[in-house]
Design a protein around this motif. Structure first.
Motif, PDB file in Angstrom:
ATOM      1  N   THR A 140       0.834  -1.198   0.000  1.00 53.21           N
ATOM      2  CA  THR A 140       0.000   0.000   0.000  1.00 53.21           C
ATOM      3  C   THR A 140       0.867   1.245   0.000  1.00 53.21           C
ATOM      4  N   MET A 141       0.375   2.267  -0.668  1.00 49.24           N
ATOM      5  CA  MET A 141       1.037   3.566  -0.619  1.00 49.24           C
ATOM      6  C   MET A 141      -0.022   4.664  -0.575  1.00 49.24           C
ATOM      7  N   ARG A 142       0.356   5.781   0.017  1.00 44.91           N
ATOM      8  CA  ARG A 142      -0.464   6.987  -0.004  1.00 44.91           C
ATOM      9  C   ARG A 142       0.430   8.129  -0.443  1.00 44.91           C
ATOM     10  N   ILE A 143      -0.090   8.985  -1.328  1.00 40.29           N
ATOM     11  CA  ILE A 143       0.697  10.086  -1.860  1.00 40.29           C
ATOM     12  C   ILE A 143      -0.103  11.372  -1.723  1.00 40.29           C
ATOM     13  N   LEU A 144       0.493  12.367  -1.074  1.00 40.87           N
ATOM     14  CA  LEU A 144      -0.064  13.713  -1.035  1.00 40.87           C
ATOM     15  C   LEU A 144       0.707  14.563  -2.028  1.00 40.87           C
ATOM     16  N   VAL A 145       0.005  15.077  -3.017  1.00 38.39           N
ATOM     17  CA  VAL A 145       0.609  15.926  -4.040  1.00 38.39           C
ATOM     18  C   VAL A 145       0.104  17.355  -3.823  1.00 38.39           C
ATOM     19  N   ASP A 146       1.024  18.281  -3.657  1.00 40.01           N
ATOM     20  CA  ASP A 146       0.641  19.676  -3.426  1.00 40.01           C
ATOM     21  C   ASP A 146       1.647  20.577  -4.137  1.00 40.01           C
ATOM     22  N   HIS A 147       1.432  20.741  -5.440  1.00 40.10           N
ATOM     23  CA  HIS A 147       2.291  21.590  -6.249  1.00 40.10           C
ATOM     24  C   HIS A 147       3.743  21.117  -6.166  1.00 40.10           C
ATOM     25  N   SER A 148       4.597  21.792  -5.437  1.00 39.15           N
ATOM     26  CA  SER A 148       6.023  21.444  -5.460  1.00 39.15           C
ATOM     27  C   SER A 148       6.456  20.485  -4.361  1.00 39.15           C
ATOM     28  N   VAL A 149       5.519  19.859  -3.683  1.00 37.62           N
ATOM     29  CA  VAL A 149       5.894  18.874  -2.658  1.00 37.62           C
ATOM     30  C   VAL A 149       5.091  17.598  -2.873  1.00 37.62           C
ATOM     31  N   VAL A 150       5.772  16.462  -2.731  1.00 37.09           N
ATOM     32  CA  VAL A 150       5.138  15.143  -2.814  1.00 37.09           C
ATOM     33  C   VAL A 150       5.521  14.375  -1.551  1.00 37.09           C
ATOM     34  N   GLU A 151       4.512  14.003  -0.772  1.00 30.91           N
ATOM     35  CA  GLU A 151       4.745  13.186   0.424  1.00 30.91           C
ATOM     36  C   GLU A 151       4.215  11.786   0.148  1.00 30.91           C
ATOM     37  N   ALA A 152       5.069  10.787   0.291  1.00 27.17           N
ATOM     38  CA  ALA A 152       4.712   9.406  -0.041  1.00 27.17           C
ATOM     39  C   ALA A 152       4.896   8.521   1.183  1.00 27.17           C
ATOM     40  N   PHE A 153       3.884   7.701   1.483  1.00 19.83           N
ATOM     41  CA  PHE A 153       3.860   6.842   2.672  1.00 19.83           C
ATOM     42  C   PHE A 153       3.616   5.399   2.235  1.00 19.83           C
ATOM     43  N   ALA A 154       4.494   4.492   2.641  1.00 18.29           N
ATOM     44  CA  ALA A 154       4.324   3.073   2.325  1.00 18.29           C
ATOM     45  C   ALA A 154       3.991   2.292   3.581  1.00 18.29           C
ATOM     46  N   GLN A 155       3.119   1.287   3.411  1.00 19.64           N
ATOM     47  CA  GLN A 155       2.766   0.362   4.489  1.00 19.64           C
ATOM     48  C   GLN A 155       2.342   1.094   5.753  1.00 19.64           C
TER      49      GLN A 155
END
Length: 610
Positions: free
Chosen positions: A543-558
């Motif tokens: 599983t992954m979750r990704i927050l995309v906000d213009h110039s920042v990408v936060e990605a969370f696994a497991q």
């Protein structure tokens, strides 16, 4: 790695063709509601960029309904690109720099390192903002500025403390004229003020000088003061001796005079300076957070350290002996500075807050820029905070922390769409037509063909995200994932993906990566692949979750076991030209993907309306 290196690297492919989702994929609308107060906020610029793929045109793929990639794109001006980069739902002040937290009378307070005059280092002060929900923020007047001999070169980072009688004080490091680091104190003028707008410095500053054997510039960032089970009040500081990073412990009886203990709380050779040290308990039995003074059975303690030299935050889990003020790691191989990181991307100098309202621990980190400093001057601001993250012990492994976005960010979701069980053949890429793709919350689950995992003899003991060639480096079981902030020609893109490698002992190692090699056609000083291995418990889906906000990408696994924050600066994949792709660039295995994708409204960030 430069472009020519990528073009001649082995086992690279170009994610070439654009496709519609296969007819077997079920897509449905989750819900629709208007964006949250979008007219109140125009600060929605700052994105994340896409870099999935990239060189040869022999990329295999087997999906039907192929469509050519877009062959034209808009040329955005430099002004448009820099304007777009400002984030929409991440905290950043109206201009300039960022850094510690407090809860008081229903308000969450952030104090951060801030230059009131320019988006560069200098005149470092304590900026101040408040929020009711950690998402929408009001900026307040600057709390502390460099005015005295002991802090004339900067009011640097520190911590706040709330005493049982309601008294509040801040401890901070002041930079004197020679840049020696002196510890100072400040108090709010009126603790009955929920906003704590006005602060004054302690008459007897500095209250603490650098101890013998410690460099004058190696003694900083005093912690929150807490009371141990023996009734003694404690404060800790980060430091080093030679190349040994360590945590110093001080005792105080009156919160004014501090006595250094003979031995450090903990130290690790060859880890260099420890700064912005955080120390807190975590529960072994549930996800409720504990305040800093919790102690006893069913509790472990975490030490987190940062260092400007490497710009990383490391943590370790262990046992705290309050009688002797000693902390011991559960696993010396996973000690502070050599074990796990809070975030494997652009994330530094984090500080946590115990939230008494929801019984949770929330942490924020400094997310710096990675492009030219001259862009900071053109934009008029620099750096942001991550979305606040809850921190709990991962009780499935017992060895990790789980960092996860605070639940309040989900209030910004709207226009949700769902894709169920999309079949991804080896070498396939599928566009997801979701409309604008610069403010997103993506939750994805991947199921790997179990038969393929059993039949291959391919092994790769040395695979590692940072030393790989990114999403173009193909193996039997990866990469596969989501490419964000991609333009229609895939000339710019930022792939977030899993890569599974079978090791020579027959086991399987799963890696979680963010590929920044082609996030931007403009300057980016970090053309890198971020990431690390991620522990997958037997029976877990990927599983992954990704927050995309213009110039920042936060990605969370497991569930936040491994986290990656990236700054990206696309030139084409912005505004309506930012697109989203699902891909499987493995050579052997089929992958089944299910996704939920929400558009994200802009948060409120504005001066407090006095």
């Amino acid at each position: 790695m430069n472009t020519s290196d990528l073009e001649h690297a082995h086992n690279h492919s170009f994610l070439l063709n654009r496709r519609e989702p296969p007819r077997t994929a079920a897509r449905k609308r989750l819900f629709v509601r208007p964006p949250y107060n979008t007219t109140l906020v125009t600060l929605f610029f700052f994105s994340i960029i896409v870099l999935v793929i990239l060189s040869h045109r022999n990329f295999p793929y087997t999906a039907t309904n192929s469509a050519p990639l877009e062959k034209s794109f808009r040329q955005y001006s430099r002004f448009e690109r820099l304007t777009w980069q400002r984030t929409a739902f991440h905290f950043q002040p109206a201009k300039n720099f960022i850094y510690g937290p407090l809860f008081h009378m229903g308000w969450y307070h952030l104090f951060y390192q801030y230059n009131p005059y320019a988006p560069v280092w200098g005149n470092m002060s304590w900026g101040h903002a408040v929020s009711k929900n950690m998402i929408n923020w009001f900026e307040l007047p600057v709390a502390l500025v460099p005015t005295e001999w002991y802090d004339i070169e900067g009011v640097l980072s520190g911590s706040t403390t709330v005493l049982p009688n309601g008294e509040i004080f801040a401890l901070y490091t002041g930079n004197a004229k020679d840049f020696s680091q002196l510890q100072c104190k400040a108090i709010p003028v009126n603790i009955s003020d929920p906003l704590l707008v006005k602060w004054v410095k302690y008459d007897n500053n500095p209250f603490l000088y650098t101890p013998p054997g410690i460099g004058l510039k190696d003694h900083r960032d005093p912690s929150t003061v807490w009371t141990g089970p023996d009734g003694k009040h404690r404060m800790i500081m980060g430091s080093k001796r030679d190349k040994t990073g360590l945590v110093l412990v001080y005792h105080t009886t009156d919160y004014k005079n501090y006595v250094l203990l003979d031995e450090p709380l903990h130290s690790v050779p060859n880890t260099d300076m420890w700064e912005c040290v955080d120390f807190y308990p975590v529960s072994l039995t549930n996800d409720s957070a504990l305040d800093i003074d919790a102690y006893g059975s069913g509790i472990k303690h975490v030490i987190k350290e940062s260092w400007e030299g490497h710009g990383k935050d490391w943590y370790s889990i262990g046992t705290y002996d309050a009688t002797n003020d000693k902390w011991t790691p559960d696993n010396p191989k996973l000690d502070v500075g050599i074990g796990y990181r809070c975030d494997y991307g652009k994330f530094f100098a984090s500080k946590s807050l115990y939230d008494p309202l929801k019984k949770r621990r929330v942490t924020w980190g400094y997310v710096g820029e990675s492009d030219h400093a001259e862009h900071d001057l053109s934009r008029g601001w620099a750096t942001i905070y991550n979305i606040g993250r809850t921190v709990v012990l991962d009780r499935k492994t017992g060895t990790h922390l789980l960092h996860w976005p605070v639940e309040e960010v989900e209030d910004l979701r709207y226009n949700g769409q769902e894709y169920e069980e999309i079949e991804l053949e080896p070498g396939s890429i599928i566009p997801l037509d979701i409309g604008e793709a610069t403010q997103l919350d993506i939750v994805a689950t991947f199921e790997v063909d179990p038969d393929a995992l059993e039949v291959t003899s391919e092994t790769n003991d040395k695979y590692d995200c940072p030393t790989s060639s990114g999403a173009t480096e193909r193996g039997s079981f990866g990469p596969f994932g989501v490419a964000v902030l991609a333009d229609g020609t895939l000339s710019e893109l930022t792939p977030v993906y899993f890569y599974i490698a079978r090791t020579s002992d027959g086991s399987v190692a799963t890696h979680f990566c963010t590929d920044k090699l082609r996030s931007s056609m403009d300057y980016d000083g970090e053309r890198v692949v971020y990431g690390s291995n991620v522990h997958v418990v037997d029976g877990e889906e990927l599983t992954m979750r990704i927050l995309v906000d213009h110039s920042v990408v936060e990605a969370f696994a497991q569930g936040g076991r491994t986290v990656i924050t990236s700054r990206v600066y696309p030139t084409r994949a912005i505004y309506r030209d930012a697109k989203l792709f699902l891909f499987n660039n493995a050579t052997r295995t089929r992958v089944k993907a299910s996704l939920k994708i929400w558009q994200m409204a802009s948060a409120q960030m504005q001066p407090y309306p006095f």
